[in-house]
Design a protein around this motif. Structure first.
Motif, PDB file in Angstrom:
ATOM      1  N   HIS A 126       0.866  -1.295   0.043  1.00  0.00           N
ATOM      2  CA  HIS A 126       0.005  -0.132   0.043  1.00  0.00           C
ATOM      3  C   HIS A 126       0.852   1.376  -0.097  1.00  0.00           C
ATOM      4  N   LEU A 134       0.954   6.607  -0.859  1.00  0.00           N
ATOM      5  CA  LEU A 134       1.332   8.019  -0.379  1.00  0.00           C
ATOM      6  C   LEU A 134       1.331   8.979  -1.409  1.00  0.00           C
ATOM      7  N   TYR A 171      -2.758   1.455  24.424  1.00  0.00           N
ATOM      8  CA  TYR A 171      -3.051   2.342  25.179  1.00  0.00           C
ATOM      9  C   TYR A 171      -4.668   2.225  25.461  1.00  0.00           C
ATOM     10  N   PHE A 184      -5.005   8.692  23.315  1.00  0.00           N
ATOM     11  CA  PHE A 184      -3.540   8.349  23.284  1.00  0.00           C
ATOM     12  C   PHE A 184      -2.522   9.344  23.996  1.00  0.00           C
ATOM     13  N   VAL A 219       9.905   5.919  16.610  1.00  0.00           N
ATOM     14  CA  VAL A 219       8.349   6.078  16.889  1.00  0.00           C
ATOM     15  C   VAL A 219       7.775   7.424  16.318  1.00  0.00           C
ATOM     16  N   GLY A 236       9.942   9.371  12.562  1.00  0.00           N
ATOM     17  CA  GLY A 236      11.028   9.157  11.683  1.00  0.00           C
ATOM     18  C   GLY A 236      10.549   8.976  10.338  1.00  0.00           C
ATOM     19  N   VAL A 257       9.113   6.999   8.093  1.00  0.00           N
ATOM     20  CA  VAL A 257       8.815   5.640   7.977  1.00  0.00           C
ATOM     21  C   VAL A 257       7.398   5.660   7.881  1.00  0.00           C
ATOM     22  N   LEU A 258       6.685   4.773   7.031  1.00  0.00           N
ATOM     23  CA  LEU A 258       5.232   4.560   6.963  1.00  0.00           C
ATOM     24  C   LEU A 258       5.021   3.190   7.940  1.00  0.00           C
ATOM     25  N   ASN A 267     -10.994   3.764   8.215  1.00  0.00           N
ATOM     26  CA  ASN A 267     -10.595   4.983   8.797  1.00  0.00           C
ATOM     27  C   ASN A 267      -9.293   5.142   8.677  1.00  0.00           C
ATOM     28  N   SER A 278      -7.621  -0.749  17.323  1.00  0.00           N
ATOM     29  CA  SER A 278      -6.727   0.232  16.753  1.00  0.00           C
ATOM     30  C   SER A 278      -6.008   1.222  17.849  1.00  0.00           C
ATOM     31  N   ILE A 326       2.794   2.312  17.320  1.00  0.00           N
ATOM     32  CA  ILE A 326       3.731   1.465  16.657  1.00  0.00           C
ATOM     33  C   ILE A 326       5.067   2.088  16.658  1.00  0.00           C
ATOM     34  N   ALA A 372      -6.115  15.245   5.877  1.00  0.00           N
ATOM     35  CA  ALA A 372      -5.959  16.115   7.187  1.00  0.00           C
ATOM     36  C   ALA A 372      -6.500  17.586   7.168  1.00  0.00           C
ATOM     37  N   SER A 374      -8.100  15.804  14.567  1.00  0.00           N
ATOM     38  CA  SER A 374      -6.958  15.475  15.022  1.00  0.00           C
ATOM     39  C   SER A 374      -5.671  16.321  14.617  1.00  0.00           C
ATOM     40  N   TYR A 375      -5.551  16.418  13.211  1.00  0.00           N
ATOM     41  CA  TYR A 375      -4.620  17.439  12.836  1.00  0.00           C
ATOM     42  C   TYR A 375      -4.980  18.911  13.077  1.00  0.00           C
ATOM     43  N   ILE A 400      -4.086  19.382  16.864  1.00  0.00           N
ATOM     44  CA  ILE A 400      -2.651  19.202  17.446  1.00  0.00           C
ATOM     45  C   ILE A 400      -1.652  19.784  16.507  1.00  0.00           C
ATOM     46  N   GLU A 401      -1.785  19.601  14.970  1.00  0.00           N
ATOM     47  CA  GLU A 401      -0.784  20.136  14.314  1.00  0.00           C
ATOM     48  C   GLU A 401      -0.690  21.408  13.674  1.00  0.00           C
TER      49      GLU A 401
HETATM   50  C1  B12 Z   1       0.839  12.345   9.882  1.00  0.00           C
HETATM   51  C2  B12 Z   1       0.134  11.421  10.855  1.00  0.00           C
HETATM   52  C3  B12 Z   1      -1.139  11.709  10.993  1.00  0.00           C
HETATM   53  C4  B12 Z   1      -2.016  13.073  10.329  1.00  0.00           C
HETATM   54  C5  B12 Z   1      -2.525  12.135   8.991  1.00  0.00           C
HETATM   55  C6  B12 Z   1      -3.161  10.869   9.516  1.00  0.00           C
HETATM   56  C7  B12 Z   1      -3.229  10.031   8.349  1.00  0.00           C
HETATM   57  N1  B12 Z   1      -4.170   8.969   7.928  1.00  0.00           N
HETATM   58  O1  B12 Z   1      -2.539   9.898   7.251  1.00  0.00           O
HETATM   59  C8  B12 Z   1      -3.286  13.119  11.557  1.00  0.00           C
HETATM   60  C9  B12 Z   1      -2.663  14.412  12.319  1.00  0.00           C
HETATM   61  C10 B12 Z   1      -4.625  13.417  10.984  1.00  0.00           C
HETATM   62  C11 B12 Z   1      -3.049  11.833  12.287  1.00  0.00           C
HETATM   63  C12 B12 Z   1      -4.055  11.542  13.145  1.00  0.00           C
HETATM   64  C13 B12 Z   1      -4.108  10.327  14.024  1.00  0.00           C
HETATM   65  N2  B12 Z   1      -2.930   9.720  14.152  1.00  0.00           N
HETATM   66 CO1  B12 Z   1      -1.423   9.872  13.366  1.00  0.00          CO
HETATM   67  N3  B12 Z   1       0.194   9.700  12.304  1.00  0.00           N
HETATM   68  C14 B12 Z   1       0.652  10.301  11.316  1.00  0.00           C
HETATM   69  C15 B12 Z   1       2.205   9.764  10.981  1.00  0.00           C
HETATM   70  C16 B12 Z   1       3.111  10.688  11.539  1.00  0.00           C
HETATM   71  C17 B12 Z   1       2.475   9.589   9.593  1.00  0.00           C
HETATM   72  C18 B12 Z   1       1.223   8.828   8.833  1.00  0.00           C
HETATM   73  C19 B12 Z   1       1.275   9.129   7.216  1.00  0.00           C
HETATM   74  O2  B12 Z   1       2.403   8.734   6.574  1.00  0.00           O
HETATM   75  N4  B12 Z   1       0.270   9.236   6.498  1.00  0.00           N
HETATM   76  C20 B12 Z   1       0.423   9.120   5.297  1.00  0.00           C
HETATM   77  C21 B12 Z   1      -0.777   8.384   4.724  1.00  0.00           C
HETATM   78  C22 B12 Z   1      -0.778   7.964   3.160  1.00  0.00           C
HETATM   79  O3  B12 Z   1      -0.219   7.174   5.265  1.00  0.00           O
HETATM   80  P1  B12 Z   1      -1.297   6.058   6.275  1.00  0.00           P
HETATM   81  O4  B12 Z   1      -2.322   7.027   7.121  1.00  0.00           O
HETATM   82  O5  B12 Z   1      -0.313   5.177   6.941  1.00  0.00           O
HETATM   83  O6  B12 Z   1      -2.016   5.491   5.025  1.00  0.00           O
HETATM   84  C23 B12 Z   1      -1.818   4.155   4.634  1.00  0.00           C
HETATM   85  C24 B12 Z   1      -3.405   3.431   4.595  1.00  0.00           C
HETATM   86  O7  B12 Z   1      -4.306   4.670   4.429  1.00  0.00           O
HETATM   87  C25 B12 Z   1      -3.192   2.652   3.166  1.00  0.00           C
HETATM   88  N5  B12 Z   1      -4.202   2.576   2.174  1.00  0.00           N
HETATM   89  C26 B12 Z   1      -4.317   3.670   1.145  1.00  0.00           C
HETATM   90  N6  B12 Z   1      -5.165   3.171   0.448  1.00  0.00           N
HETATM   91  C27 B12 Z   1      -5.674   2.132   0.743  1.00  0.00           C
HETATM   92  C28 B12 Z   1      -6.743   1.092   0.091  1.00  0.00           C
HETATM   93  C29 B12 Z   1      -6.768  -0.126   0.627  1.00  0.00           C
HETATM   94  C30 B12 Z   1      -7.783  -1.123   0.124  1.00  0.00           C
HETATM   95  C31 B12 Z   1      -6.027  -0.549   1.783  1.00  0.00           C
HETATM   96  C32 B12 Z   1      -6.278  -1.971   2.381  1.00  0.00           C
HETATM   97  C33 B12 Z   1      -5.120   0.323   2.535  1.00  0.00           C
HETATM   98  C34 B12 Z   1      -4.855   1.458   1.841  1.00  0.00           C
HETATM   99  O8  B12 Z   1      -1.870   2.937   2.541  1.00  0.00           O
HETATM  100  C35 B12 Z   1      -1.308   4.220   3.318  1.00  0.00           C
HETATM  101  C36 B12 Z   1       0.177   4.279   2.980  1.00  0.00           C
HETATM  102  O9  B12 Z   1       0.687   3.090   3.664  1.00  0.00           O
HETATM  103  C37 B12 Z   1       2.108   8.375  11.738  1.00  0.00           C
HETATM  104  C38 B12 Z   1       3.633   7.959  12.246  1.00  0.00           C
HETATM  105  C39 B12 Z   1       4.274   7.482  11.015  1.00  0.00           C
HETATM  106  N7  B12 Z   1       5.536   7.853  10.947  1.00  0.00           N
HETATM  107  O10 B12 Z   1       3.918   6.575  10.248  1.00  0.00           O
HETATM  108  C40 B12 Z   1       1.420   8.525  12.707  1.00  0.00           C
HETATM  109  C41 B12 Z   1       0.123   7.444  13.343  1.00  0.00           C
HETATM  110  C42 B12 Z   1      -0.239   6.749  12.212  1.00  0.00           C
HETATM  111  N8  B12 Z   1      -0.901   8.077  13.865  1.00  0.00           N
HETATM  112  C43 B12 Z   1      -1.214   7.245  14.765  1.00  0.00           C
HETATM  113  C44 B12 Z   1      -2.463   7.896  15.867  1.00  0.00           C
HETATM  114  C45 B12 Z   1      -2.431   7.180  17.002  1.00  0.00           C
HETATM  115  C46 B12 Z   1      -3.154   8.698  15.479  1.00  0.00           C
HETATM  116  C47 B12 Z   1      -4.722   9.253  15.884  1.00  0.00           C
HETATM  117  C48 B12 Z   1      -5.590   8.153  16.452  1.00  0.00           C
HETATM  118  C49 B12 Z   1      -4.308  10.354  17.052  1.00  0.00           C
HETATM  119  C50 B12 Z   1      -5.546  10.864  17.675  1.00  0.00           C
HETATM  120  N9  B12 Z   1      -6.535  10.240  18.374  1.00  0.00           N
HETATM  121  O11 B12 Z   1      -5.959  12.229  17.379  1.00  0.00           O
HETATM  122  C51 B12 Z   1      -5.238   9.833  15.059  1.00  0.00           C
HETATM  123  C52 B12 Z   1      -6.183   8.817  13.897  1.00  0.00           C
HETATM  124  C53 B12 Z   1      -6.590   9.479  12.735  1.00  0.00           C
HETATM  125  C54 B12 Z   1      -6.907   8.590  11.411  1.00  0.00           C
HETATM  126  N10 B12 Z   1      -8.017   8.235  11.431  1.00  0.00           N
HETATM  127  O12 B12 Z   1      -5.865   8.267  11.041  1.00  0.00           O
HETATM  128  C55 B12 Z   1      -0.650   6.141  15.198  1.00  0.00           C
HETATM  129  C56 B12 Z   1      -1.412   4.835  14.601  1.00  0.00           C
HETATM  130  C57 B12 Z   1      -1.561   3.755  15.063  1.00  0.00           C
HETATM  131  C58 B12 Z   1      -2.986   2.521  14.453  1.00  0.00           C
HETATM  132  N11 B12 Z   1      -2.977   1.908  15.173  1.00  0.00           N
HETATM  133  O13 B12 Z   1      -3.222   2.919  13.248  1.00  0.00           O
HETATM  134  C59 B12 Z   1       0.645   6.242  14.233  1.00  0.00           C
HETATM  135  C60 B12 Z   1       1.383   4.969  13.434  1.00  0.00           C
HETATM  136  C61 B12 Z   1       1.838   6.821  15.290  1.00  0.00           C
HETATM  137  C62 B12 Z   1       2.565   5.677  16.157  1.00  0.00           C
HETATM  138  N12 B12 Z   1       3.716   5.628  16.010  1.00  0.00           N
HETATM  139  O14 B12 Z   1       1.760   5.071  16.796  1.00  0.00           O
HETATM  140  N13 B12 Z   1      -1.817  11.127  12.381  1.00  0.00           N
END
Ligand code: B12
Ligand code: SF4
Ligand code: SF4
Length: 373
Positions: A33, A37, A79, A97, A132, A135, A137-138, A154, A164, A168, A211, A216-217, A220-221
């Motif tokens: 996936h 990005l 948590y 969290f 954590v 970095g 990293v996805l 979500n 959830s 990580i 975002a 959340s964004y 916080i951000e």
């Molecule tokens: C930027 C960020 C945010 C931003 C953007 C969130 C987002 N969804 O991108 C904001 C500030 C909004 C945010 C909010 C939250 N965050 Co945040 N965030 C990050 C951070 C720093 C980067 C995320 C990132 O790269 N986003 C870019 C998008 C493209 O990546 P992604 O979200 O991982 O998306 C993947 C999926 O959507 C998937 N995907 C896309 N299309 C499809 C289609 C299909 C069919 C499938 C299966 C998958 C899929 O592929 C994408 C790329 O791998 C990470 C830490 C890290 N370095 O990874 C923490 C992280 C993701 N956050 C975390 C947390 C705890 C939260 C919150 C719960 C905090 C809160 N309560 O307010 C919320 C949750 C909101 C939500 N619904 O995601 C945890 C997630 C834990 C978990 N179990 O998922 C992380 C990993 C931090 C950590 N180290 O623990 N966050």
């Protein structure tokens, strides 16, 4: 058992002894996936988090972060969920969290201990990088590849029993370890509860989080003025948002802690509005809340007080109209407009006579219109 399987086993046991709830090992390569990005960034969904757009190829592939990397040890730390239904409206709501000691510190310390164990146990000289959250990293994708969970609509990663609500942490390393299998199947099926529950439409489609609209964004951000249209949706949330996780059936079966006190020795919304900077550092300096900064937290408290629509907040908001921070003045004006009583309107009129900042003047005028509606 060969050497890499034996070391993998020992690492997992050690990680669990350190307190992690689940550990998996992923191959150091882009997951299936990771390419999402690019589209996410192209849509502008990263809002002002410019660091996410810096070198996306690196973020997608751990081998760019650590040349020669072969494995990613991925650790999950659960948590507690909190029952917010009993939280009074005049109390700040802080996402689950963010209660207690900052997870960057808690998880970071455990990861460093795991790294030290790896270096002591590995047969040859090894390199590693631990991250954590901050970095390049996805992390969810690494956790997916390591078999820790599957993506929900979500966008959170859902573990079969932890739901959830877990953090990580990753250790990227040059050691070849035994890699786990990603979990098969889709955790959501036809469910769309999170999409329907999101108060701002930030979940534009399954797996698509914008975002710019996400509370959340925004809480916080985002630095500076919050978009007018998002303010009512904040309710009493001053830091983070859990709505799309609370809606999720995978989290429903987990035990919940009572919401009160929301943070140890929690102040009220009124306390937060006029919290001195030193007190902010004392109370929140070791918690994730410090990320919002003093100014951001007070801005959020002003909005939340407006959302209570309680005239009891008018004196404190009126005082905030004279604060040295224009951001607070602007949002206090909005809050008074939302309360909208004659007393609130009089406070706005008086402020307009003395305010000199054009942006705040515009907010006061908008608040006067809001009160007149
Ligand atoms: C930027 C960020 C945010 C931003 C953007 C969130 C987002 N969804 O991108 C904001 C500030 C909004 C945010 C909010 C939250 N965050 Co945040 N965030 C990050 C951070 C720093 C980067 C995320 C990132 O790269 N986003 C870019 C998008 C493209 O990546 P992604 O979200 O991982 O998306 C993947 C999926 O959507 C998937 N995907 C896309 N299309 C499809 C289609 C299909 C069919 C499938 C299966 C998958 C899929 O592929 C994408 C790329 O791998 C990470 C830490 C890290 N370095 O990874 C923490 C992280 C993701 N956050 C975390 C947390 C705890 C939260 C919150 C719960 C905090 C809160 N309560 O307010 C919320 C949750 C909101 C939500 N619904 O995601 C945890 C997630 C834990 C978990 N179990 O998922 C992380 C990993 C931090 C950590 N180290 O623990 N966050
Ligand atoms: S965290 Fe809140 S605002 Fe953001 S997507 Fe989830 S429900 Fe919507
Ligand atoms: S609420 Fe439903 S659709 Fe959303 S992540 Fe949970 S199971 Fe998937």
């Amino acid at each position: 058992m060969d050497e890499s399987a034996g070391l993998s086993q020992r690492l997992k046991e050690h990680a669990r002894a350190l307190g992690f709830d689940h550990v998996g090992i992923a191959p150091a390569r882009p997951g299936p996936h990771a390419h999402h990005l690019d589209g996410w960034l192209a849509c502008g969904y990263a809002a002002r988090m410019a660091y996410l757009a810096r070198d996306p190829e690196r973020r997608k592939d751990p081998r760019f972060v650590l040349p020669g990397a072969q494995s990613v040890i991925v650790c999950a730390l659960a948590y507690a969920a909190r029952d917010s239904s009993t939280l009074p409206a005049d109390r700040p709501r802080i996402a689950d969290f963010a209660h207690g000691r900052d997870y960057h510190l808690v998880v970071g310390e455990k990861l460093r201990a795991l790294e030290a164990f790896l270096h002591a146990e590995a047969p040859e000289a090894v390199q590693s990088r631990a991250y954590v959250d901050t970095g390049p990293v996805l992390e969810r994708e690494a956790a997916f590849l390591a078999g820790i969970g599957r993506y929900g609509k979500n966008t959170t990663l859902i573990h079969p029993t932890l739901g959830s609500r877990f953090f990580i942490g990753v250790v990227i390393t040059t050691v070849l370890l035994e890699h786990d299998q990603a979990l098969a199947g889709d955790p959501c099926g036809s469910c769309t509860r999170c999409l329907k529950a999101c108060p701002t439409g930030a979940l534009r489609a399954p797996y698509e989080l914008d975002a710019r609209r996400c509370l959340s964004y925004l809480t916080i951000e985002h630095r500076g003025v919050l978009p007018q249209e998002a303010r009512p949706a904040l309710g009493n949330r001053v830091f983070g948002c859990d709505v799309c996780q609370e809606a999720c059936p995978w989290n429903a079966r987990l035990p919940q802690q009572p919401a009160s006190p929301p943070v140890d020795d929690a102040p009220s919304l009124l306390d937060l509005l006029h919290l001195p900077n030193e007190e902010f550092s004392r109370r929140f300096g070791q918690t994730p809340v410090k990320r919002a900064k003093w100014s951001g937290l007070r801005r959020n408290a002003a909005i939340a007080l407006g959302n209570t629509r309680d005239p009891a907040a008018i004196p404190a908001l009126t005082r905030a109209l004279a604060d040295s921070d224009p951001l607070l003045r602007a949002h206090a004006a909005w809050a008074l407009g939302r309360i909208g009583t004659p007393e609130a309107v009089a406070a706005l009129r008086a402020a307009l006579a003395t305010e000199t900042d054009p942006a705040v003047i515009a907010e006061i005028q908008a608040a006067q219109r809001l009160a007149a509606q």
